[in-house]
Design a protein around this motif. Structure first.
Motif, PDB file in Angstrom:
ATOM      1  N   LEU A  19       0.829  -1.208   0.000  1.00 48.27           N
ATOM      2  CA  LEU A  19       0.000   0.000   0.000  1.00 48.27           C
ATOM      3  C   LEU A  19       0.861   1.254   0.000  1.00 48.27           C
ATOM      4  N   VAL A  20       2.068   1.141   0.578  1.00 50.19           N
ATOM      5  CA  VAL A  20       3.033   2.236   0.625  1.00 50.19           C
ATOM      6  C   VAL A  20       4.308   1.750  -0.043  1.00 50.19           C
ATOM      7  N   ARG A  21       4.934   2.581  -0.846  1.00 48.19           N
ATOM      8  CA  ARG A  21       6.179   2.191  -1.498  1.00 48.19           C
ATOM      9  C   ARG A  21       7.176   1.668  -0.476  1.00 48.19           C
ATOM     10  N   ARG A  22       7.889   0.593  -0.856  1.00 49.72           N
ATOM     11  CA  ARG A  22       8.805  -0.041   0.101  1.00 49.72           C
ATOM     12  C   ARG A  22       9.827   0.947   0.643  1.00 49.72           C
ATOM     13  N   GLN A  23      10.302   1.849  -0.211  1.00 49.38           N
ATOM     14  CA  GLN A  23      11.299   2.820   0.225  1.00 49.38           C
ATOM     15  C   GLN A  23      10.744   3.742   1.312  1.00 49.38           C
ATOM     16  N   ARG A  24       9.410   3.873   1.358  1.00 47.86           N
ATOM     17  CA  ARG A  24       8.784   4.732   2.360  1.00 47.86           C
ATOM     18  C   ARG A  24       8.123   3.931   3.478  1.00 47.86           C
ATOM     19  N   LEU A  25       7.921   2.642   3.234  1.00 48.31           N
ATOM     20  CA  LEU A  25       7.183   1.807   4.192  1.00 48.31           C
ATOM     21  C   LEU A  25       7.839   1.838   5.572  1.00 48.31           C
ATOM     22  N   THR A  26       9.114   1.460   5.611  1.00 45.35           N
ATOM     23  CA  THR A  26       9.806   1.408   6.899  1.00 45.35           C
ATOM     24  C   THR A  26       9.864   2.786   7.540  1.00 45.35           C
ATOM     25  N   GLY A  27      10.222   3.800   6.736  1.00 42.71           N
ATOM     26  CA  GLY A  27      10.329   5.149   7.279  1.00 42.71           C
ATOM     27  C   GLY A  27       9.029   5.657   7.857  1.00 42.71           C
ATOM     28  N   THR A  28       7.925   5.359   7.163  1.00 52.55           N
ATOM     29  CA  THR A  28       6.609   5.838   7.623  1.00 52.55           C
ATOM     30  C   THR A  28       6.243   5.248   8.975  1.00 52.55           C
TER      31      THR A  28
END
Length: 284
Positions: free
Chosen positions: A113-122
């Motif tokens: 649902l969220v780009r992997r590059q942003r998933l962890t950061g979010t």
């Protein structure tokens, strides 16, 4: 200090504290060994959470050796409260990261649902907010001022609610990712049947997330009731709804270790308890 201002409203159990010191130390040492041997460095926060849990019960055991109500020292009470309150936030950080590692290994980024590059950061950003809110709130609750203690309690509640909200969103993201993979497996899954064992790790993510989620709900209710509420004044709750679930979280990832999904696809060492299994890399 009168009974109304005593940090504990019961006699802390020395035996129970020692049991959980031993259990958390054993699980944490095993996690550190597994992480080091498999180079699964994103579990560093998870290991720190385990040490926090063990340290919290060490301090709690120290309180149990003191004279009793109302003579318990405020320092150890605050320390154990802070350590046990924030440790699950460190567990959560590594659990968030594992979903990204599964997506990367299976080449399934488009299913997130969220780009992997942003998933962890979010999700880790939300976890950091929750961590420091709970840390700061529990520290303020050590004040001699009732108004400051209430402010600390509210801040701690906010931190727990933030954790619950982000965990709810994370569970939804995980379920949607899993459903999409089942409906339309990626090329890597079709070509490498052994990678289908990723489902074990999705179930581990669900199990650990639900345990931390439920524990956080109980802690919110505890702080809403206040320091003299029913939950805060009965120590059975800290063991049944905090210590036991968090120890089970550690055991789940001791057994279904995150190193497995990477090694099944890309080769390398995977851990299961103290066993280390070398997996040969498979072709892309």
């Amino acid at each position: 200090m009168g009974a109304s201002s005593a940090p504990y409203y019961y006699v802390p159990s020395l035996e129970a504290a020692i049991i959980f010191v031993v259990l958390f130390m054993a699980a944490t040492i095993l996690h550190a060994y597994q992480m080091w041997q498999t180079k699964t460095w994103f579990l560093t926060a998870f290991c720190c959470g385990g040490f926090f849990e063990a340290a919290g019960y060490i301090v709690r055991a120290k309180s149990a050796t003191e004279s009793g109500i109302p003579r318990y020292e405020i320092g150890p009470f605050v320390a154990q409260n802070m350590l046990l309150l924030v440790a699950p936030a460190l567990f959560a950080a590594s659990i968030y990261m594992e979903l990204g590692r599964i997506s990367e290994a299976l080449r399934a980024d488009t299913y997130l649902l969220v780009r992997r590059q942003r998933l962890t950061g979010t999700f880790v950003t939300g976890d950091v907010i929750a961590f420091f809110s709970q840390l700061g709130g529990s520290g303020l609750m050590a004040s001699d001022s009732n108004s400051v203690r209430n402010i600390g309690r509210i801040i701690a509640i906010v931190g727990l609610v933030v954790q619950i909200v982000f965990f709810s969103c994370f569970i939804v993201a995980g379920v949607m990712f899993h459903r999409r993979l089942r409906k339309k497996p990626t090329q890597r899954l079709l070509e490498q049947p052994q990678a289908l064992r990723y489902e074990r790790h999705m179930h581990a993510i669900y199990g650990t997330s639900v345990l931390i989620f439920a524990r956080s709900i109980v802690r919110v209710v505890e702080f809403v009731q206040g320091l003299e509420g029913y939950i805060a004044t009965h120590q059975i709750f800290i063991f049944v709804f905090d210590a036991v679930p968090m120890f089970v979280v550690m055991l789940i990832l001791n057994w279904i270790h995150p190193s497995e999904i990477r090694s099944l696809v890309n080769g390398g060492k995977m851990a299961k308890w103290v066993r280390l299994i070398e997996c040969a890399p498979v072709s892309s």
